[in-house]
Design an enzyme around this catalytic site. Structure first.
Site, PDB file in Angstrom:
ATOM      1  N   ASP A  29      11.167  -7.274  -2.140  1.00  0.00           N
ATOM      2  CA  ASP A  29      11.939  -6.099  -1.759  1.00  0.00           C
ATOM      3  C   ASP A  29      11.142  -4.802  -1.835  1.00  0.00           C
ATOM      4  OD1 ASP A  29      14.543  -7.446  -1.414  1.00  0.00           O
ATOM      5  OD2 ASP A  29      14.309  -7.864  -3.536  1.00  0.00           O
ATOM      6  N   GLY A  74      10.526  14.740   2.738  1.00  0.00           N
ATOM      7  CA  GLY A  74      10.695  13.734   3.773  1.00  0.00           C
ATOM      8  C   GLY A  74       9.967  14.107   5.033  1.00  0.00           C
ATOM      9  N   HIS A  75      10.382  13.476   6.132  1.00  0.00           N
ATOM     10  CA  HIS A  75       9.748  13.717   7.428  1.00  0.00           C
ATOM     11  C   HIS A  75      10.788  13.495   8.512  1.00  0.00           C
ATOM     12  CE1 HIS A  75       6.514  14.152  10.302  1.00  0.00           C
ATOM     13  NE2 HIS A  75       6.843  13.005  10.873  1.00  0.00           N
ATOM     14  N   SER A  76      10.707  14.308   9.578  1.00  0.00           N
ATOM     15  CA  SER A  76      11.677  14.182  10.674  1.00  0.00           C
ATOM     16  C   SER A  76      10.954  14.224  12.016  1.00  0.00           C
ATOM     17  CB  SER A  76      12.708  15.312  10.611  1.00  0.00           C
ATOM     18  OG  SER A  76      12.083  16.575  10.738  1.00  0.00           O
ATOM     19  N   CYS A  80      20.991  -3.118   8.982  1.00  0.00           N
ATOM     20  CA  CYS A  80      19.903  -4.067   8.750  1.00  0.00           C
ATOM     21  C   CYS A  80      19.811  -5.142   9.822  1.00  0.00           C
ATOM     22  CB  CYS A  80      20.062  -4.704   7.374  1.00  0.00           C
ATOM     23  SG  CYS A  80      19.604  -3.595   6.025  1.00  0.00           S
ATOM     24  N   ASP A 113      16.576  -1.684  -3.071  1.00  0.00           N
ATOM     25  CA  ASP A 113      15.319  -2.398  -3.296  1.00  0.00           C
ATOM     26  C   ASP A 113      14.721  -2.067  -4.664  1.00  0.00           C
ATOM     27  OD1 ASP A 113      15.427  -3.658  -0.852  1.00  0.00           O
ATOM     28  OD2 ASP A 113      14.192  -2.180   0.167  1.00  0.00           O
ATOM     29  N   ASP A 146      17.716  -8.612  -3.068  1.00  0.00           N
ATOM     30  CA  ASP A 146      18.989  -8.185  -2.481  1.00  0.00           C
ATOM     31  C   ASP A 146      19.127  -8.817  -1.103  1.00  0.00           C
ATOM     32  OD1 ASP A 146      17.067  -6.542  -1.305  1.00  0.00           O
ATOM     33  OD2 ASP A 146      18.352  -4.789  -1.234  1.00  0.00           O
ATOM     34  N   SER A 187       7.173 -11.662   0.500  1.00  0.00           N
ATOM     35  CA  SER A 187       8.186 -10.900   1.255  1.00  0.00           C
ATOM     36  C   SER A 187       9.234 -10.311   0.318  1.00  0.00           C
ATOM     37  CB  SER A 187       8.860 -11.800   2.302  1.00  0.00           C
ATOM     38  OG  SER A 187       7.920 -12.361   3.178  1.00  0.00           O
ATOM     39  N   LYS A 208      16.535  -5.240  11.921  1.00  0.00           N
ATOM     40  CA  LYS A 208      15.257  -5.758  11.429  1.00  0.00           C
ATOM     41  C   LYS A 208      14.590  -6.681  12.445  1.00  0.00           C
ATOM     42  CE  LYS A 208      15.678  -5.746   6.391  1.00  0.00           C
ATOM     43  NZ  LYS A 208      15.646  -6.622   5.186  1.00  0.00           N
TER      44      LYS A 208
END
Length: 357
Positions: A58, A146-148, A24, A98, A234, A56, A27
């Site tokens: 989660d 998903g996606h790759s 993180c 989240d 969180d 803002s 970010k």
């Protein structure tokens, strides 16, 4: 003995050497993100959107009917550790957090994968995905797709969906005057990750870091069901200071944190004093300093730890004082022995501030 840094194949580079940042700490700084979003056109929100981008928070929350609301979120980042399976586990735990932070239960996930295919073996990439899938299995949900893409830097994370009763949604904007603040996990992940990249993190400290970053924030739904719990978030990439300030501003109340009561991972203060502070800590402070008042006893080292970017960090809960014992008990029953009361919520304010004493 130092922490493990191996990749499955000796010819492959360490995962953390392929990324300009990790976890993180990658970010975009809060002030930069705020400027970007201000320049983005925003359509009128439908009444079913219970939580959007205004504070803002989660995750987004969308009311489906009188008894169900959909929680939707996504989180992904570059490697914070070199072990591919651990990287996948940490990223998945962080993404699911989240959902728990909004008071919900995950129902499914989609994998987001960007990998330097010519640099990492399929075995290494597979181990990352397997680590993430193992966390989803522990949460009782499938990775349903998903996606790759082929990417210069390794990136992994999840789209996470969950459900919550509309009356039990707990945003970061609900703290009330007189509430107390409880933090579910100790701080220090960013400092530990910095020490790991420099090859000086002990095997014991590495194990502690993995234990905290792969512990799912499962107490979220039980906490949200307590009438005395008014707000949750969180603590992740913006550090305790940044995420507490979001709660301060979202709730329109002053907040106060007692720094001496904030739990830290073992050895983190010594590691920070030795120089293992991430660049994200300074960026976080630059972004939040206008809303934070530091007490006379808060040192530069304390400030660095307050803004240390947490990956898969703990829940920050604002609750009525009479609910605090039960909140701490719920954390303890789920294995969060370090959970602690760290502060309080003050009076409403037109210019709310976070004070660190």
């Amino acid at each position: 003995m130092t922490a493990p840094t191996q990749a499955p194949a000796a010819s492959e580079p360490r995962l953390t050497t392929l990324a300009h940042g990790g976890g993180c700490g990658c970010k975009i700084a809060p002030d930069v993100l705020s400027r970007i979003l201000r320049e983005t056109a925003v359509l009128p929100a439908p009444p079913e959107l219970l939580v959007g981008i205004e504070t803002s928070d989660d995750a987004a929350v969308y009311r489906l009917n009188d008894s169900q609301a959909l929680i939707a979120t996504t989180d992904f980042f570059m490697p914070i550790v070199d072990d591919p399976r651990d990287f996948g586990r940490i990223a998945a735990t962080n993404a699911l957090s989240d959902v728990y932070a909004m008071g919900g239960r995950p129902i499914l996930a989609l994998a987001l994968v960007g990998m330097p295919v010519g640099t990492l073996s399929t075995a290494t990439i597979g181990a990352i995905l397997d680590g993430g899938a193992s966390v989803c299995a522990a949460a009782g949900i499938p990775v349903a797709g998903g996606h790759s893409i082929d990417s210069v830097e390794p990136i992994y994370g999840l789209v996470a969906l969950g459900l919550v009763h509309p009356d039990q949604v707990r945003s970061n904007a609900g703290a009330r005057p007189g509430d107390v603040l409880i933090l579910g996990k100790p701080l220090g992940v960013g400092v530990m990750s910095g020490a790991l990249k420099k090859g000086v993190l002990s095997a014991t400290a590495y194990a502690q870091m993995i234990a905290t970053t792969t512990r799912l924030n499962t107490p979220g739904p039980a906490l949200a069901a307590l009438g005395g719990v008014h707000a949750m978030t969180d603590v992740t990439g913006f550090g305790l200071c940044g995420h507490a300030l979001e709660m301060t501003r979202g709730s329109g109340c002053d907040l106060q944190i007692d720094w001496a009561a904030v739990p830290l991972l073992p050895g983190v203060r010594d590691l920070a004093a030795a120089g293992h502070v991430t660049g994200a800590s300074g960026r976080n402070w630059a972004s939040c300093r206008d809303g934070v008042v530091l007490g006379d006893g808060i040192s530069d080292l304390d400030r660095a730890l307050l803004t240390d970017p947490q990956t898969s960090g703990g829940l920050l809960v604002a609750c009525a004082p009479e609910a605090a014992a039960r909140v701490l008990a719920i954390f303890a029953e789920a294995g969060f022995a370090e959970a602690a009361q760290i502060g309080r919520v003050g009076a409403p304010s037109a210019d709310p501030r976070l004070t660190i004493l």
